[in-house]
Design a protein around this motif. Structure first.
Motif, PDB file in Angstrom:
ATOM      1  N   PRO A  70      74.821  24.257  32.950  1.00 42.07           N
ATOM      2  CA  PRO A  70      75.897  24.571  33.890  1.00 42.07           C
ATOM      3  C   PRO A  70      75.461  25.521  35.009  1.00 42.07           C
ATOM      4  N   GLY A  71      74.312  26.123  34.844  1.00 37.61           N
ATOM      5  CA  GLY A  71      73.794  27.035  35.863  1.00 37.61           C
ATOM      6  C   GLY A  71      72.284  27.131  35.735  1.00 37.61           C
ATOM      7  N   SER A  72      71.675  27.945  36.586  1.00 38.41           N
ATOM      8  CA  SER A  72      70.215  28.066  36.540  1.00 38.41           C
ATOM      9  C   SER A  72      69.755  29.343  35.831  1.00 38.41           C
ATOM     10  N   ASP A  73      70.700  30.093  35.306  1.00 36.19           N
ATOM     11  CA  ASP A  73      70.346  31.331  34.600  1.00 36.19           C
ATOM     12  C   ASP A  73      69.741  30.982  33.241  1.00 36.19           C
ATOM     13  N   PRO A  74      69.001  31.914  32.650  1.00 42.50           N
ATOM     14  CA  PRO A  74      68.325  31.647  31.377  1.00 42.50           C
ATOM     15  C   PRO A  74      69.270  31.267  30.233  1.00 42.50           C
ATOM     16  N   VAL A  75      70.452  31.831  30.184  1.00 39.35           N
ATOM     17  CA  VAL A  75      71.402  31.490  29.114  1.00 39.35           C
ATOM     18  C   VAL A  75      71.864  30.046  29.262  1.00 39.35           C
ATOM     19  N   SER A  76      72.199  29.638  30.466  1.00 41.45           N
ATOM     20  CA  SER A  76      72.655  28.265  30.700  1.00 41.45           C
ATOM     21  C   SER A  76      71.567  27.250  30.394  1.00 41.45           C
ATOM     22  N   THR A  77      70.368  27.490  30.899  1.00 40.07           N
ATOM     23  CA  THR A  77      69.285  26.528  30.656  1.00 40.07           C
ATOM     24  C   THR A  77      68.879  26.516  29.191  1.00 40.07           C
ATOM     25  N   GLY A  78      68.860  27.688  28.572  1.00 39.31           N
ATOM     26  CA  GLY A  78      68.530  27.751  27.142  1.00 39.31           C
ATOM     27  C   GLY A  78      69.572  27.050  26.290  1.00 39.31           C
ATOM     28  N   SER A  79      70.836  27.207  26.638  1.00 40.73           N
ATOM     29  CA  SER A  79      71.912  26.552  25.896  1.00 40.73           C
ATOM     30  C   SER A  79      71.825  25.036  26.020  1.00 40.73           C
ATOM     31  N   ALA A  80      71.542  24.559  27.227  1.00 44.48           N
ATOM     32  CA  ALA A  80      71.427  23.106  27.437  1.00 44.48           C
ATOM     33  C   ALA A  80      70.253  22.547  26.647  1.00 44.48           C
ATOM     34  N   THR A  81      69.151  23.272  26.626  1.00 46.41           N
ATOM     35  CA  THR A  81      67.980  22.838  25.861  1.00 46.41           C
ATOM     36  C   THR A  81      68.302  22.782  24.373  1.00 46.41           C
ATOM     37  N   PHE A  83      71.260  22.507  22.966  1.00 49.13           N
ATOM     38  CA  PHE A  83      72.230  21.434  22.747  1.00 49.13           C
ATOM     39  C   PHE A  83      71.512  20.089  22.687  1.00 49.13           C
ATOM     40  N   GLY A  84      70.540  19.880  23.584  1.00 50.66           N
ATOM     41  CA  GLY A  84      69.764  18.638  23.581  1.00 50.66           C
ATOM     42  C   GLY A  84      68.973  18.462  22.308  1.00 50.66           C
ATOM     43  N   GLN A  85      68.410  19.552  21.783  1.00 46.76           N
ATOM     44  CA  GLN A  85      67.651  19.472  20.538  1.00 46.76           C
ATOM     45  C   GLN A  85      68.555  19.150  19.351  1.00 46.76           C
ATOM     46  N   VAL A  86      69.746  19.696  19.340  1.00 52.57           N
ATOM     47  CA  VAL A  86      70.700  19.387  18.274  1.00 52.57           C
ATOM     48  C   VAL A  86      71.088  17.915  18.355  1.00 52.57           C
ATOM     49  N   GLY A  87      71.280  17.399  19.562  1.00 52.50           N
ATOM     50  CA  GLY A  87      71.692  16.010  19.733  1.00 52.50           C
ATOM     51  C   GLY A  87      70.609  15.014  19.401  1.00 52.50           C
ATOM     52  N   ALA A  88      69.394  15.251  19.895  1.00 50.17           N
ATOM     53  CA  ALA A  88      68.350  14.240  19.733  1.00 50.17           C
ATOM     54  C   ALA A  88      66.949  14.819  19.776  1.00 50.17           C
ATOM     55  N   GLY A  89      66.764  16.001  19.253  1.00 57.59           N
ATOM     56  CA  GLY A  89      65.474  16.642  19.426  1.00 57.59           C
ATOM     57  C   GLY A  89      64.560  16.728  18.232  1.00 57.59           C
ATOM     58  N   GLY A  90      64.776  16.008  17.182  1.00 57.54           N
ATOM     59  CA  GLY A  90      63.871  16.090  16.059  1.00 57.54           C
ATOM     60  C   GLY A  90      64.409  15.403  14.825  1.00 57.54           C
ATOM     61  N   PRO A  91      63.664  15.508  13.730  1.00 57.73           N
ATOM     62  CA  PRO A  91      64.040  14.778  12.519  1.00 57.73           C
ATOM     63  C   PRO A  91      65.374  15.202  11.907  1.00 57.73           C
ATOM     64  N   ASN A  92      65.859  16.371  12.216  1.00 58.03           N
ATOM     65  CA  ASN A  92      67.150  16.809  11.685  1.00 58.03           C
ATOM     66  C   ASN A  92      68.265  16.714  12.721  1.00 58.03           C
ATOM     67  N   ALA A  93      67.965  16.112  13.862  1.00 56.13           N
ATOM     68  CA  ALA A  93      68.952  16.008  14.932  1.00 56.13           C
ATOM     69  C   ALA A  93      69.990  14.938  14.602  1.00 56.13           C
ATOM     70  N   TYR A  94      71.107  15.061  15.253  1.00 57.50           N
ATOM     71  CA  TYR A  94      72.246  14.169  15.040  1.00 57.50           C
ATOM     72  C   TYR A  94      71.859  12.707  15.228  1.00 57.50           C
ATOM     73  N   MET A  95      71.219  12.383  16.351  1.00 55.46           N
ATOM     74  CA  MET A  95      70.922  10.985  16.672  1.00 55.46           C
ATOM     75  C   MET A  95      69.989  10.353  15.641  1.00 55.46           C
TER      76      MET A  95
END
Length: 132
Positions: A70-81, A83-95
């Motif tokens: 949602p922004g370019s600050d470290p919290v926003s970019t870190g949160s998006a990263t 969130f992406g890992q939880v969605g589809a970022g590894g063997p324990n990810a949702y997808m």
């Protein structure tokens, strides 16, 4: 703007999918269940339908990994990263677990059909031997 707390819901969903997949795999690895012969095809269709529903949602789930920050600050970019890992970022990810569950459902449907076919063949063979 207030955002709902979805992290707990995502974690709970991942846990539930993992538990269901583990249970189905345990059944496939030697567990057994009794099914009335006239219900086997219906149950196999159920598993196929559920697998299809899971597979049809794959594009929606893929979008979880592509949430823009949602922004370019470290919290926003870190949160998006994260969130992406939880969605589809590894063997324990949702997808990944969602896809594994679809495979388990397809395998269950195929095993049911094969078993039913074998039972029908055995019944036909036994019936013919009684007529002789």
């Amino acid at each position: 703007m207030t955002f709902p707390n979805i992290w707990g819901q995502i974690g709970e969903t991942i846990t539930n999918i993992g538990e269901k997949a583990a249970y189905a795999q345990a059944q496939a690895a030697g567990g057994s269940m009794r099914i009335q012969p006239d219900k086997v095809d219906e149950l196999a269709r159920f598993f196929d339908d559920e697998a299809e529903k899971l597979e049809n949602r794959e594009a929606d789930i893929t979008m979880l990994a592509e949430v823009p920050a949602p922004g370019s600050d470290p919290v926003s970019t870190g949160s998006a990263t994260t969130f992406g890992q939880v969605g589809a970022g590894g063997p324990n990810a949702y997808m990944e677990n969602y896809a594994k569950l679809a495979v388990v459902f397809r395998d269950a449907a195929n095993a049911l059909r094969q078993s039913a076919q074998q039972v029908r063949t055995d019944d036909d063979t036994a019936s013919l031997s009684f007529k002789s």
